[in-house]
Design a protein around this motif. Structure first.
Motif, PDB file in Angstrom:
ATOM      1  N   LEU A  80     -16.747 -12.517  -6.884  1.00  0.00           N
ATOM      2  CA  LEU A  80     -17.346 -11.335  -7.227  1.00  0.00           C
ATOM      3  C   LEU A  80     -18.734 -11.743  -8.180  1.00  0.00           C
ATOM      4  O   LEU A  80     -18.108 -12.583  -9.266  1.00  0.00           O
ATOM      5  N   PHE A  81     -19.905 -11.599  -7.676  1.00  0.00           N
ATOM      6  CA  PHE A  81     -20.872 -12.275  -8.621  1.00  0.00           C
ATOM      7  C   PHE A  81     -21.627 -11.164  -8.986  1.00  0.00           C
ATOM      8  O   PHE A  81     -22.639 -10.482  -8.114  1.00  0.00           O
ATOM      9  N   ALA A  82     -21.883 -10.973 -10.322  1.00  0.00           N
ATOM     10  CA  ALA A  82     -23.059  -9.922 -11.039  1.00  0.00           C
ATOM     11  C   ALA A  82     -23.957 -10.481 -11.523  1.00  0.00           C
ATOM     12  O   ALA A  82     -24.073 -11.376 -12.388  1.00  0.00           O
ATOM     13  N   SER A  85     -30.548 -11.362 -11.242  1.00  0.00           N
ATOM     14  CA  SER A  85     -31.629 -12.475 -10.995  1.00  0.00           C
ATOM     15  C   SER A  85     -31.018 -13.188  -9.938  1.00  0.00           C
ATOM     16  O   SER A  85     -31.064 -14.687 -10.373  1.00  0.00           O
ATOM     17  N   PRO A  86     -30.849 -12.699  -8.770  1.00  0.00           N
ATOM     18  CA  PRO A  86     -30.164 -13.706  -7.768  1.00  0.00           C
ATOM     19  C   PRO A  86     -31.348 -14.738  -7.423  1.00  0.00           C
ATOM     20  O   PRO A  86     -32.568 -14.630  -7.415  1.00  0.00           O
ATOM     21  N   PRO A  91     -29.414 -13.854   1.164  1.00  0.00           N
ATOM     22  CA  PRO A  91     -28.061 -13.238   0.902  1.00  0.00           C
ATOM     23  C   PRO A  91     -28.143 -13.281  -0.653  1.00  0.00           C
ATOM     24  O   PRO A  91     -28.722 -13.882  -1.404  1.00  0.00           O
ATOM     25  N   GLY A  92     -26.826 -12.735  -1.301  1.00  0.00           N
ATOM     26  CA  GLY A  92     -26.539 -12.628  -2.439  1.00  0.00           C
ATOM     27  C   GLY A  92     -26.071 -14.014  -3.036  1.00  0.00           C
ATOM     28  O   GLY A  92     -25.863 -14.948  -2.418  1.00  0.00           O
ATOM     29  N   GLY A 107     -13.931 -14.098   0.755  1.00  0.00           N
ATOM     30  CA  GLY A 107     -15.170 -13.011   0.693  1.00  0.00           C
ATOM     31  C   GLY A 107     -16.044 -13.223  -0.436  1.00  0.00           C
ATOM     32  O   GLY A 107     -15.435 -13.586  -1.333  1.00  0.00           O
ATOM     33  N   ALA A 108     -17.212 -12.671  -0.544  1.00  0.00           N
ATOM     34  CA  ALA A 108     -18.077 -12.863  -1.708  1.00  0.00           C
ATOM     35  C   ALA A 108     -18.856 -11.670  -2.001  1.00  0.00           C
ATOM     36  O   ALA A 108     -19.530 -11.277  -0.635  1.00  0.00           O
ATOM     37  N   THR A 109     -18.636 -11.069  -2.924  1.00  0.00           N
ATOM     38  CA  THR A 109     -19.219  -9.805  -3.128  1.00  0.00           C
ATOM     39  C   THR A 109     -20.219  -9.674  -4.284  1.00  0.00           C
ATOM     40  O   THR A 109     -19.963 -10.375  -5.093  1.00  0.00           O
ATOM     41  N   ASP A 110     -21.422  -9.118  -4.094  1.00  0.00           N
ATOM     42  CA  ASP A 110     -22.544  -9.227  -5.174  1.00  0.00           C
ATOM     43  C   ASP A 110     -22.612  -7.752  -5.782  1.00  0.00           C
ATOM     44  O   ASP A 110     -22.668  -6.768  -5.119  1.00  0.00           O
TER      45      ASP A 110
END
Ligand code: UT7
Length: 333
Positions: A80-82, A85-86, A91-92, A107-110
């Motif tokens: 999980l990436f918060a 400033s990506p 993509p995230g 899986g990877a969630t933004d």
């Protein structure tokens, strides 16, 4: 239902430290003004010699968190990436860390909830673990904010506050007393533009950018500082009390409160309002400025490193920021 706990924390700060006096050389500000209004002494800004993106800083913080967790990186089953400033519009950043870590196709969630982003991410991680879906989740908060700040006198109200950096935590299924008791999330979208950066987005400046006719103001953050300040102090207090009441704890039970490092004056105001002692609150904004979604995991990681937080301590995390969004998490570390 399972319990979840934080098993490892990490942080990464860029080397380049920028003092208030450094800023007063490039804009009309002073060490006195910045210290008095914000408590900040310096902040870290990525510089041209040591260029880093938010995904790379997040990756570095993750390596430390995974090491401290004592697990193999291949045991992580979700990211999980918060960040606000990506590296890319899409993509995230989550997938970029999946690749940098060289782990399997997990899986990877933004998450895009700004200053509350880490608490939102922690809340999702907690729920995933509670249901049994995942066992070890990497939660990252990372921000590269310095390149978009207006570092002239025009932008001085914001540019003196914000800093770059990353923090990360490994959240795992718990088989002991350590656990996340609850998380509490809120939003009030009617205030969305009071702390915002409008572009580049599909409706703000993206098309104009291609023809060099875009209004540069769209691409600098805007904050109605006093309004944000007034809302922050109310919502911080509310959401901390909400977490304590839900779990039948009192303010005396809290070993450490980590407020999102928005402004030292906000942290001090909340501390006074809630009657917390100095040793019950952890702040490091003095060194790093406001690192938005990264501030809580950086502070948590440092507090553990400095032994301000020990296993078994009751820890409360709380944040307020753009959206407006705000939230808290109460946990036994
Ligand atoms: O992390 C997300 C949540 N963020 C927050 O919670 C931040 C909330 N807001 C704040 O922390 C404060 O509003 C600030 C620190 C951003 C600003 O402090 P303030 O006491 O609200 O100052 P102000 O914006 O009302 O400005 C007061 C004066 C103005 O001058 P005049 O009009 O009184 O002559 C500003 O132009 O201070 C001036 N000013 C500065 N002077 C020197 C604004 N920024 C600066 C500066 N250096 N950097």
């Amino acid at each position: 239902m399972y319990n979840s706990q934080i098993i490892g924390l990490g942080h990464y700060l860029p080397q380049n430290s920028v003092s208030n006096d450094d800023l007063s050389k490039i804009m009309d500000t002073s060490d006195e003004w910045i210290q008095e209004r914000t408590g900040i002494l310096s902040r870290r800004w990525v510089d041209s010699e040591n260029k880093m993106s938010s995904s790379e800083m997040g990756y570095k913080a993750s390596l430390m968190a995974i090491k401290n967790a004592g697990i193999d990186k291949n045991e992580i089953d979700h990211i999980l990436f918060a960040t606000i400033s990506p590296d890319y519009y899409f993509p995230g950043n989550g997938v970029l860390v999946q690749d940098l870590l060289g782990v399997g196709t997990i899986g990877a969630t933004d998450i895009r909830n700004a200053c509350s982003g880490f608490i939102y991410a922690l809340s999702i991680a907690n729920a995933y673990i509670q249901t049994g879906l995942y066992k070890n989740i990497l939660v990252i908060g990372s921000e590269l904010q310095s390149p978009v700040l207006d570092k002239t006198t025009n932008g001085r109200d914001l540019s003196v506050i914000f800093g770059d950096g990353a923090g990360a935590a490994v959240i795992s299924r718990s088989d002991n007393q350590s656990k996340i008791y609850s998380t509490h999330l809120h939003s009030e979208g009617k205030n969305s533009l009071e702390l915002s950066m409008k572009g580049p987005s599909v409706i703000h400046g993206m098309t104009e950018l291609k023809t060099n006719t875009a209004n540069p103001q769209l691409f600098s953050p805007y904050m109605n500082g006093q309004m944000v300040f007034k809302n922050a102090i109310v919502r911080f207090e509310e959401v901390i009390k909400e977490a304590l009441n839900k779990n039948e704890f009192t303010i005396e039970d809290v070993n450490c409160l980590i407020p999102h490092q928005a402004n030292l004056r906000i942290s001090q105001f909340i501390q006074k309002k809630l009657g917390l002692k100095n040793e019950q609150v952890f702040n490091n904004i003095q060194k790093y400025g406001n690192t938005t979604g990264a501030s809580i995991p950086i502070a948590f990681s440092e507090a553990v490193e400095q032994k301000r937080i020990k296993r078994g301590d009751l820890v409360c995390l709380a944040a307020f920021g753009s959206g407006f969004t705000w939230g808290s998490a109460l946990l036994r570390y």
